[in-house]
Write an enzyme that holds these catalytic residues in place. Sequence first.
Site, short mmCIF file in Angstrom:
data_model
loop_
_atom_site.label_atom_id
_atom_site.label_comp_id
_atom_site.label_asym_id
_atom_site.label_seq_id
_atom_site.Cartn_x
_atom_site.Cartn_y
_atom_site.Cartn_z
N CYS A 41 -16.91 13.29 0.71
CA CYS A 41 -16.44 12.84 -0.61
C CYS A 41 -16.44 14.03 -1.56
CB CYS A 41 -17.36 11.73 -1.13
SG CYS A 41 -16.97 11.28 -2.84
N CYS A 75 -15.10 6.17 -1.58
CA CYS A 75 -16.41 6.55 -1.06
C CYS A 75 -17.36 5.35 -1.19
CB CYS A 75 -16.96 7.75 -1.83
SG CYS A 75 -18.64 8.19 -1.31
N HIS A 132 -3.91 -4.51 -3.44
CA HIS A 132 -4.38 -4.40 -2.05
C HIS A 132 -4.66 -2.95 -1.66
CE1 HIS A 132 -2.55 -8.55 -0.74
NE2 HIS A 132 -3.56 -8.66 -1.57
N VAL A 184 0.83 -1.20 0.00
CA VAL A 184 0.00 0.00 0.00
C VAL A 184 0.87 1.26 0.00
CG1 VAL A 184 -1.91 -1.21 1.10
CG2 VAL A 184 -0.31 0.08 2.52
N ASP A 185 2.20 1.08 0.10
CA ASP A 185 3.08 2.25 -0.03
C ASP A 185 3.17 2.64 -1.51
OD1 ASP A 185 5.39 1.01 -1.44
OD2 ASP A 185 5.74 -0.08 0.44
P1 OAD Z 1 4.91 -10.56 4.43
O1 OAD Z 1 5.32 -9.75 5.61
O2 OAD Z 1 3.97 -11.69 4.65
O3 OAD Z 1 6.20 -11.19 3.75
C1 OAD Z 1 7.35 -10.42 3.45
C2 OAD Z 1 8.35 -11.34 2.78
O4 OAD Z 1 9.44 -10.55 2.37
C3 OAD Z 1 8.88 -12.46 3.68
O5 OAD Z 1 8.82 -13.68 2.97
C4 OAD Z 1 10.33 -12.04 3.93
O6 OAD Z 1 11.21 -13.15 4.01
C5 OAD Z 1 10.64 -11.22 2.68
N1 OAD Z 1 11.67 -10.19 2.85
C6 OAD Z 1 11.89 -9.39 3.92
N2 OAD Z 1 12.91 -8.54 3.68
C7 OAD Z 1 13.36 -8.80 2.42
C8 OAD Z 1 14.41 -8.29 1.60
N3 OAD Z 1 15.18 -7.29 2.01
N4 OAD Z 1 14.58 -8.81 0.36
C9 OAD Z 1 13.78 -9.83 -0.07
N5 OAD Z 1 12.78 -10.36 0.67
C10 OAD Z 1 12.57 -9.87 1.89
O7 OAD Z 1 4.35 -9.56 3.32
P2 OAD Z 1 3.46 -9.85 2.05
O8 OAD Z 1 3.76 -11.17 1.46
O9 OAD Z 1 3.56 -8.66 1.18
O10 OAD Z 1 -2.36 -7.24 2.89
O11 OAD Z 1 2.02 -9.90 2.71
C11 OAD Z 1 0.90 -10.05 1.87
C12 OAD Z 1 -0.27 -9.28 2.41
O12 OAD Z 1 -0.51 -9.65 3.77
C13 OAD Z 1 -0.06 -7.79 2.50
O13 OAD Z 1 -0.27 -7.12 1.29
C14 OAD Z 1 -1.08 -7.37 3.52
C15 OAD Z 1 -1.07 -8.52 4.48
O14 OAD Z 1 -2.30 -8.95 4.91
C16 OAD Z 1 -3.04 -6.08 3.01
O15 OAD Z 1 -2.63 -5.11 3.59
C17 OAD Z 1 -4.36 -6.05 2.34
#
Ligand code: OAD
Length: 237
Positions: A137, A118, A110, A94-95
Amino acid sequence: MNGQYKHILVLTGAGISAESGLATFRDADGLWNNHKVDDVATIEAFERNPAFVHQFYNDMKPELLKAKPNSAHLALAKLEKEYAGEVNIVTQNVDTLHEKAGSQKVYHIHGQINQAVCLNCGRVLETWDDVDTQTRCPHCGISGMMKPNIVFFGESLLYMDKVTQLLSNCDLFVSVGTSGVVYPAAGFVQTAKYHGAKTYEFNLEAASNNYLFNEHVYGKCGETLPSFVYELLESVK
Ligand code: OAD
């Protein structure tokens, strides 16, 4: 690696922004650590206590506004700009660090922290200012119906028609910094593979769905991704 890829699709997760100083979700000091997912990231939580949920996302804004893209974001922007084929990014983040790096074809499935939607008219308000239960809105003029444009558990992902088309069309699928546990994004690799794409995983360590990838590159993506991009760019010279 060869220069025959015409359609590259990159899926990014919180790990790509870790080297910009942003917390991931499931690591030790993860974003959800201090809050239950059920309190801040479900549609029921928002219906129960919208003020609290608004505040949670408002509190995230200053840090995300200040954050700077790292070498992994910059490498992907360079790839989009200089590669002969098409490059699209589907991000779970979301960044807005891909945009800050200069990437243009970015799909936030996401949602985005700097947007609110809205619930009356469905249109989006773009703002880094706080949004709350009184916010009006700017499109339909109704107050009190804005929701952070974050996809909560229980809601449909954004841009899925476009993503489905990109997945069926890509010949290289690259996953960067995602734990592979949140579906449907965790299953995108299977769809891409089914349509014939070569698949790469970039992560610190094997993600949950790592067995689905052809190639694995482990390490910090700020270090591993720039050389991968360099090789891709060289392969078409
Ligand atoms: P996670 O926090 O689940 O996973 C982050 C992954 O990045 C892990 O597998 C880490 O090992 C890896 N990681 C960390 N630092 C790293 C680096 N420097 N280089 C490479 N890999 C690295 O995050 P997401 O998979 O993005 O949803 O999570 C998925 C969704 O879960 C998010 O979008 C969020 C959350 O619910 C919403 O906000 C809707």
